[in-house]
Design a protein around this motif. Sequence first.
Motif, PDB file in Angstrom:
ATOM      1  N   GLU A  88       0.770  -1.174   0.032  1.00 47.52           N
ATOM      2  CA  GLU A  88      -0.001   0.103   0.059  1.00 47.52           C
ATOM      3  C   GLU A  88       0.921   1.408  -0.007  1.00 47.52           C
ATOM      4  O   GLU A  88       0.629   2.286  -0.571  1.00 47.52           O
ATOM      5  N   SER A  89       2.150   1.212   0.718  1.00 45.70           N
ATOM      6  CA  SER A  89       2.870   2.355   0.708  1.00 45.70           C
ATOM      7  C   SER A  89       3.484   2.637  -0.753  1.00 45.70           C
ATOM      8  O   SER A  89       3.794   3.801  -1.028  1.00 45.70           O
ATOM      9  N   GLU A  90       3.886   1.516  -1.126  1.00 42.85           N
ATOM     10  CA  GLU A  90       4.439   1.563  -2.452  1.00 42.85           C
ATOM     11  C   GLU A  90       3.217   2.091  -3.625  1.00 42.85           C
ATOM     12  O   GLU A  90       3.712   2.905  -4.287  1.00 42.85           O
ATOM     13  N   ILE A  91       2.110   1.685  -3.502  1.00 41.28           N
ATOM     14  CA  ILE A  91       1.092   2.204  -4.629  1.00 41.28           C
ATOM     15  C   ILE A  91       0.841   3.757  -3.971  1.00 41.28           C
ATOM     16  O   ILE A  91       0.732   4.627  -4.923  1.00 41.28           O
ATOM     17  N   GLN A  92       0.711   4.085  -2.966  1.00 41.27           N
ATOM     18  CA  GLN A  92       0.519   5.566  -2.592  1.00 41.27           C
ATOM     19  C   GLN A  92       1.631   6.231  -3.008  1.00 41.27           C
ATOM     20  O   GLN A  92       1.713   7.478  -3.379  1.00 41.27           O
ATOM     21  N   LEU A  93       3.074   5.948  -2.873  1.00 37.59           N
ATOM     22  CA  LEU A  93       4.268   6.609  -3.253  1.00 37.59           C
ATOM     23  C   LEU A  93       4.099   6.975  -4.795  1.00 37.59           C
ATOM     24  O   LEU A  93       4.207   8.016  -5.314  1.00 37.59           O
ATOM     25  N   LEU A  94       3.843   5.956  -5.669  1.00 38.18           N
ATOM     26  CA  LEU A  94       3.637   5.980  -6.864  1.00 38.18           C
ATOM     27  C   LEU A  94       2.579   6.884  -7.215  1.00 38.18           C
ATOM     28  O   LEU A  94       2.457   8.053  -8.380  1.00 38.18           O
ATOM     29  N   ASP A  95       1.522   7.026  -6.673  1.00 38.53           N
ATOM     30  CA  ASP A  95       0.123   7.837  -6.996  1.00 38.53           C
ATOM     31  C   ASP A  95       0.447   9.244  -6.846  1.00 38.53           C
ATOM     32  O   ASP A  95       0.262  10.237  -7.253  1.00 38.53           O
ATOM     33  N   ARG A 135      -1.115  12.423 -14.754  1.00 34.46           N
ATOM     34  CA  ARG A 135      -2.305  11.506 -14.964  1.00 34.46           C
ATOM     35  C   ARG A 135      -2.827  11.785 -16.435  1.00 34.46           C
ATOM     36  O   ARG A 135      -3.024  10.755 -16.962  1.00 34.46           O
ATOM     37  N   ASN A 136      -3.176  12.795 -16.532  1.00 32.76           N
ATOM     38  CA  ASN A 136      -3.763  13.128 -18.148  1.00 32.76           C
ATOM     39  C   ASN A 136      -2.656  12.781 -19.112  1.00 32.76           C
ATOM     40  O   ASN A 136      -3.270  12.301 -20.232  1.00 32.76           O
ATOM     41  N   LYS A 137      -1.481  12.895 -18.956  1.00 33.76           N
ATOM     42  CA  LYS A 137      -0.662  12.780 -20.149  1.00 33.76           C
ATOM     43  C   LYS A 137      -0.357  11.203 -20.186  1.00 33.76           C
ATOM     44  O   LYS A 137      -0.331  10.610 -21.311  1.00 33.76           O
ATOM     45  N   ILE A 138      -0.684  10.446 -19.344  1.00 34.26           N
ATOM     46  CA  ILE A 138      -0.492   8.962 -19.276  1.00 34.26           C
ATOM     47  C   ILE A 138      -1.481   8.438 -19.855  1.00 34.26           C
ATOM     48  O   ILE A 138      -1.672   7.537 -20.780  1.00 34.26           O
ATOM     49  N   ASN A 139      -2.917   8.962 -19.579  1.00 34.62           N
ATOM     50  CA  ASN A 139      -4.153   8.309 -20.241  1.00 34.62           C
ATOM     51  C   ASN A 139      -3.924   8.730 -21.757  1.00 34.62           C
ATOM     52  O   ASN A 139      -4.597   7.865 -22.454  1.00 34.62           O
ATOM     53  N   LYS A 140      -3.536   9.852 -21.843  1.00 37.75           N
ATOM     54  CA  LYS A 140      -3.647  10.308 -23.434  1.00 37.75           C
ATOM     55  C   LYS A 140      -2.722   9.325 -24.017  1.00 37.75           C
ATOM     56  O   LYS A 140      -3.115   9.052 -25.398  1.00 37.75           O
ATOM     57  N   LEU A 141      -1.833   9.080 -23.536  1.00 41.14           N
ATOM     58  CA  LEU A 141      -0.595   8.336 -24.105  1.00 41.14           C
ATOM     59  C   LEU A 141      -0.901   6.854 -24.490  1.00 41.14           C
ATOM     60  O   LEU A 141      -0.685   6.197 -25.718  1.00 41.14           O
ATOM     61  N   TYR A 185      -7.190   8.772 -24.756  1.00 35.64           N
ATOM     62  CA  TYR A 185      -7.987   9.919 -24.123  1.00 35.64           C
ATOM     63  C   TYR A 185      -7.496  10.382 -22.848  1.00 35.64           C
ATOM     64  O   TYR A 185      -6.810   9.725 -22.326  1.00 35.64           O
ATOM     65  N   SER A 186      -7.736  11.559 -22.590  1.00 33.12           N
ATOM     66  CA  SER A 186      -6.927  12.119 -21.246  1.00 33.12           C
ATOM     67  C   SER A 186      -7.487  11.903 -20.088  1.00 33.12           C
ATOM     68  O   SER A 186      -6.704  11.973 -19.139  1.00 33.12           O
ATOM     69  N   ARG A 187      -8.680  11.626 -19.689  1.00 36.64           N
ATOM     70  CA  ARG A 187      -9.146  11.392 -18.401  1.00 36.64           C
ATOM     71  C   ARG A 187     -10.310  10.191 -18.466  1.00 36.64           C
ATOM     72  O   ARG A 187     -10.796  10.124 -19.277  1.00 36.64           O
ATOM     73  N   TYR A 188     -10.278   9.618 -17.236  1.00 44.86           N
ATOM     74  CA  TYR A 188     -11.511   9.139 -16.953  1.00 44.86           C
ATOM     75  C   TYR A 188     -12.496   9.983 -16.088  1.00 44.86           C
ATOM     76  O   TYR A 188     -11.903  10.575 -15.019  1.00 44.86           O
ATOM     77  N   SER A 189     -13.741   9.899 -16.701  1.00 45.21           N
ATOM     78  CA  SER A 189     -14.559  10.801 -15.854  1.00 45.21           C
ATOM     79  C   SER A 189     -15.048  10.325 -14.601  1.00 45.21           C
ATOM     80  O   SER A 189     -15.544   8.962 -14.359  1.00 45.21           O
ATOM     81  N   GLY A 190     -14.594  11.105 -13.819  1.00 42.32           N
ATOM     82  CA  GLY A 190     -15.163  10.948 -12.098  1.00 42.32           C
ATOM     83  C   GLY A 190     -14.325   9.860 -11.315  1.00 42.32           C
ATOM     84  O   GLY A 190     -14.626   9.555 -10.199  1.00 42.32           O
ATOM     85  N   TYR A 191     -13.402   9.479 -12.013  1.00 44.70           N
ATOM     86  CA  TYR A 191     -12.608   8.514 -11.150  1.00 44.70           C
ATOM     87  C   TYR A 191     -11.337   9.050 -10.354  1.00 44.70           C
ATOM     88  O   TYR A 191     -11.005   8.796  -9.536  1.00 44.70           O
ATOM     89  N   TYR A 192     -10.556   9.926 -11.211  1.00 45.92           N
ATOM     90  CA  TYR A 192      -9.426  10.744 -10.589  1.00 45.92           C
ATOM     91  C   TYR A 192      -9.976  12.084 -10.282  1.00 45.92           C
ATOM     92  O   TYR A 192     -10.690  12.692 -10.917  1.00 45.92           O
ATOM     93  N   ASP A 193      -9.237  12.715  -9.324  1.00 51.23           N
ATOM     94  CA  ASP A 193      -9.284  14.054  -9.033  1.00 51.23           C
ATOM     95  C   ASP A 193      -8.059  14.674 -10.045  1.00 51.23           C
ATOM     96  O   ASP A 193      -6.851  14.611  -9.686  1.00 51.23           O
TER      97      ASP A 193
END
Length: 253
Positions: free
Chosen positions: A187-194, A203-209, A213-221
Motif C-alpha cells: 500500500e505504501s508503494e502504491i501511494q508513493l507512486l500515486d 495522470r492526463n498525459k499517461i491516459n492520453k498516451l 484520451y486524457s481522463r477517466y470521468s469521475g475516477y480521478y481528481d
Amino acid sequence: MENYTVDEYALCTRFKSKRRKKRLVKKDFEKHLIQLRKQEKELWQKQNNLPLIPLESPYQKGWQRSFVLREDIARSNESSFYRGLLEKINTWQFSSEKSFKRKKKRKRRNVYVEKIQTVKEFSEWEWRSSKLELTEKEKAHFYKRERWCSNFKRHRIHYMFNESWRYVLRISPYMITHTKMVDSDLESEIQLLDNYITNLNLRNKINKLVDGYSRYSGYYDYKDPREENRIKNKSLNVLYQQYLDENDINHGK
C-alpha cells in the motif's frame, strides 16, 4: 570550401541535430510514462490477488435478497432443470433494512416504495454471444421484448424469462466471514507512486498516451496541486483571522 549551417553539418556527421535531440527526449519521457502505467497496473494486480482471511467472529452487515425455487416446484420432476437455470439467471440485492424499501418523492412528499427485483434479462448482444451459457432447452423459456431505453433514446431488444412465477424471493442476513489481507508495504508503494503521478500532474498525459484520451470521468481528481487556489471558498473574515494568527506566530518567534 563552402559554408554550411549547423543543421546541414549535423546531417553530414554523426552529431544529433537539435530537432532530433528534442524528439529523443520526448520519446524517452513517453517511455517513462508507459513504464509508470505498467508499474501501477502490476501493483494493483498484486493488491487484488491478496488472499482472503477468515474472521474469528463473523458479523452481519445488512440483508441480502435473492431468488429460490418454489417449494412445489422443488418437489416436482423438473426441479433439477429449474434449479440449474436459476444459477445462471439469479440476481442479488443488498440493503441495510430488511424491508428493502427505497425513498421516493411523490407529490412533494417522501414515501418509501419496495425495490423491484427480477431475474436476469439478456440484451440482444448477450443473447447472440458465444459466451452465453444457456442451452437450447433453457433458451426456449425466454421471450423477446422490445423496450424503450431512456439512456440511448431508442428501443432496445431484451430476452426475458417467461416463467418467473417458479421462483420466489428470499431474504437472509448478509454475513461478513472473510476480510482482505492488508500488505502495508504494498500500500505504501502504491501511494508513493500515486503521489508522484499526482504531484507532477502526469495522470492526463499517461491516459492520453496509453488509452488515447486524457481522463477517466469521475475516477480521478485532476486538480493540479501546483495550481490549487488556497483561498478559494474562504470568507474575508477567515482569511483575515489566518493573517493575524500567522503574524502572531512570526512575532512570537
